[in-house]
Enzyme design. Sequence first.
Site, short mmCIF file in Angstrom:
data_model
loop_
_atom_site.label_atom_id
_atom_site.label_comp_id
_atom_site.label_asym_id
_atom_site.label_seq_id
_atom_site.Cartn_x
_atom_site.Cartn_y
_atom_site.Cartn_z
N LYS A 32 9.42 -17.00 -10.82
CA LYS A 32 8.64 -15.87 -11.34
C LYS A 32 7.44 -16.40 -12.14
O LYS A 32 7.61 -17.26 -13.01
CB LYS A 32 9.54 -15.02 -12.23
CG LYS A 32 8.89 -13.76 -12.71
CD LYS A 32 9.86 -12.97 -13.57
CE LYS A 32 9.12 -11.85 -14.28
NZ LYS A 32 9.91 -11.25 -15.33
N ASN B 204 0.85 -1.20 0.00
CA ASN B 204 0.00 0.00 0.00
C ASN B 204 0.89 1.25 0.00
O ASN B 204 2.11 1.15 -0.05
CB ASN B 204 -0.95 -0.03 1.20
CG ASN B 204 -0.19 -0.10 2.51
OD1 ASN B 204 0.57 0.80 2.84
ND2 ASN B 204 -0.36 -1.20 3.24
N ASP C 106 -4.27 -6.70 5.18
CA ASP C 106 -5.18 -7.65 5.82
C ASP C 106 -5.09 -9.04 5.19
O ASP C 106 -5.45 -10.03 5.80
CB ASP C 106 -6.62 -7.13 5.70
CG ASP C 106 -6.86 -5.96 6.65
OD1 ASP C 106 -6.36 -6.02 7.79
OD2 ASP C 106 -7.50 -4.97 6.25
N LYS D 293 -11.53 -4.00 19.22
CA LYS D 293 -10.18 -4.56 19.42
C LYS D 293 -9.56 -4.12 20.74
O LYS D 293 -8.35 -4.22 20.91
CB LYS D 293 -9.30 -4.18 18.23
CG LYS D 293 -9.83 -4.79 16.93
CD LYS D 293 -9.01 -4.43 15.72
CE LYS D 293 -9.74 -4.93 14.47
NZ LYS D 293 -8.97 -4.71 13.26
N PHE E 86 -4.57 3.04 14.67
CA PHE E 86 -4.88 4.05 13.66
C PHE E 86 -6.00 3.48 12.78
O PHE E 86 -6.12 2.27 12.64
CB PHE E 86 -3.67 4.33 12.79
CG PHE E 86 -2.78 5.44 13.30
CD1 PHE E 86 -2.00 5.24 14.42
CD2 PHE E 86 -2.74 6.67 12.66
CE1 PHE E 86 -1.18 6.25 14.90
CE2 PHE E 86 -1.93 7.68 13.13
CZ PHE E 86 -1.14 7.48 14.25
N LYS F 26 -13.64 -0.18 15.33
CA LYS F 26 -12.32 -0.83 15.52
C LYS F 26 -11.82 -0.60 16.94
O LYS F 26 -11.28 -1.52 17.57
CB LYS F 26 -11.31 -0.25 14.52
CG LYS F 26 -11.53 -0.72 13.10
CD LYS F 26 -10.56 -0.10 12.12
CE LYS F 26 -10.93 -0.52 10.71
NZ LYS F 26 -10.21 0.19 9.66
O1 PMT Z 1 2.98 6.09 6.62
P1 PMT Z 1 2.34 7.40 6.17
O2 PMT Z 1 2.53 7.62 4.69
O3 PMT Z 1 2.78 8.55 7.01
O4 PMT Z 1 0.76 7.26 6.36
C1 PMT Z 1 0.23 7.15 7.64
C2 PMT Z 1 -0.93 6.15 7.70
C3 PMT Z 1 -2.04 6.63 6.83
C4 PMT Z 1 -0.44 4.78 7.24
C5 PMT Z 1 -1.37 6.08 9.20
O5 PMT Z 1 -1.76 7.36 9.62
C6 PMT Z 1 -2.53 5.10 9.38
O6 PMT Z 1 -3.69 5.46 9.29
N1 PMT Z 1 -2.20 3.80 9.65
C7 PMT Z 1 -3.18 2.73 9.77
C8 PMT Z 1 -3.75 2.41 8.43
C9 PMT Z 1 -4.55 1.14 8.46
O7 PMT Z 1 -4.05 0.16 8.05
O8 PMT Z 1 -5.68 1.24 9.05
P2 PMT Z 1 -6.66 -0.06 9.25
O9 PMT Z 1 -7.94 0.57 9.49
O10 PMT Z 1 -6.53 -1.02 8.11
O11 PMT Z 1 -6.10 -0.79 10.54
C10 PMT Z 1 -6.56 -0.46 11.86
C11 PMT Z 1 -5.48 -0.72 12.87
O12 PMT Z 1 -5.21 -2.12 12.94
C12 PMT Z 1 -4.16 -0.05 12.56
O13 PMT Z 1 -3.60 0.42 13.78
C13 PMT Z 1 -3.31 -1.19 11.98
O14 PMT Z 1 -1.92 -0.99 12.26
C14 PMT Z 1 -3.85 -2.39 12.72
N2 PMT Z 1 -3.81 -3.65 11.96
C15 PMT Z 1 -4.44 -3.77 10.77
C16 PMT Z 1 -4.44 -4.97 10.10
C17 PMT Z 1 -3.77 -6.06 10.67
N3 PMT Z 1 -3.73 -7.23 10.06
N4 PMT Z 1 -3.15 -5.93 11.86
C18 PMT Z 1 -3.17 -4.74 12.52
O15 PMT Z 1 -2.58 -4.62 13.61
#
Ligand code: PMT
Length: 399
Positions: free
Chosen positions: A286, A207, A276, A338, A320, A334
């Site tokens: 390849k 991403n 995810d 969580k 986040f 979330k």
């Molecule tokens: O890196 P930059 O370019 O500065 O951008 C910052 C950012 C946009 C990446 C950051 O501010 C941000 O929003 N990060 C979380 C993005 C995200 O993946 O959000 P989510 O809604 O998919 O995940 C929710 C939370 O679960 C996040 O804290 C993530 O780290 C966590 N997660 C998600 C999936 C997973 N399999 N395991 C996790 O722990």
Amino acid sequence: MTEGKRVVLGVTGGIAAYKAAELTRALVKKGVSVKVIMTGHAKEFISPLTFQVLSGNPVFSDMFSQEHYDMNHISLAEYGDVMVVAPATANIIGKMATGIADDLLSTVLLAAKAPIIVCPAMNDNMYTHGVVQENIARLKKHGVQFVAPGYGELACKTEGVGRLADIDDIVEAIESAWTDKDLRGERILITAGPTREPFDPVRFITNYSSGKMGYALATMAGRRGAEVILISGPSSLPVPRGITFISVASALEMRDAVMTHLEGTTAIIKAAAVADYRPAVLSESKIKKKKGPLTLHLERNPDIIAEIGAKKENRVLVGFAMESEDLVENARAKLLGKNMDLIVANDLHQSGAGFQYDTNIIKILDPQGGVEEVPLMDKMDIANRILDRVKILTNAKRS
Ligand code: PMT
């Protein structure tokens, strides 16, 4: 933070004196007011005019000058939020260590109450000499900080340790010196960047995360005195100074690194954009182009934050959420689902927010229904706002 701060920069006589001009420029660019004191020998290497032009301030050298009668050794000693000596010769280090004050710079340094940062640069035989090392140790005992010189080719055409430290390292030491250590005692684990989910030896799913948000959090937490462990997916950013850095690629690697380092942490901040899903099969060779579409089967990655939430004990857990619609509702689901203490929501469609930008616009949600709106600001300042909330929570959990 940095804007409006004041540095007194002492420049002594060494070939690296020209790098002090670079340091002056870097500080002025950050809004710092710099007043330069040069020793007589420094003026043999670089002109005072260079520093006058770069700093926009008069340059001081003469102890008894009538020209700047309002700036004597006492007012210069009181001017700086931080005093820096770069480059620092064995001579100035020796004078400082023995309390000699026989010129303007050594007198100002002896009179200064502000933190002093010394950045040695000299021939390696001089730097490693027992007397110089004893002087450094003595000054450290008196609270003087050092930014150690690097290894490399020296002006005397030998190789060794003695090159002035990187300007970025010196600037970081300065910014850290004037930052209140209000997070001392905290051990904060931060994740940053994207993950890479490979499906053959040359291709992967990822991403747009640059790591900027997570690295800003690590930098500021470190400056504020926390012990920081930064676990990062692939990013081109320089590693913040003075922290433990762990580089990972995939979500599975990130999960293992997080679980390995969980013990002893007081807070976890998950700024990483974790994939995810990952390809169910990783081809050893390849994948060749064929006619028609290619179907990739994906399987779920572990939800790292949910796993921590299920056994978070006394830790503060901050997640986040990056959303493209219903930001607050989705983020709240979330947060509660969580077992997080806070969630930082950023909106994919807001200009200046989220992926890649140096800035962000966030909403900080708590489980009690509170929403703190933080307007557009630099990610470093955003990081401080998040860390302020973390500090309140870690203190509350302790009491
Ligand atoms: O890196 P930059 O370019 O500065 O951008 C910052 C950012 C946009 C990446 C950051 O501010 C941000 O929003 N990060 C979380 C993005 C995200 O993946 O959000 P989510 O809604 O998919 O995940 C929710 C939370 O679960 C996040 O804290 C993530 O780290 C966590 N997660 C998600 C999936 C997973 N399999 N395991 C996790 O722990």
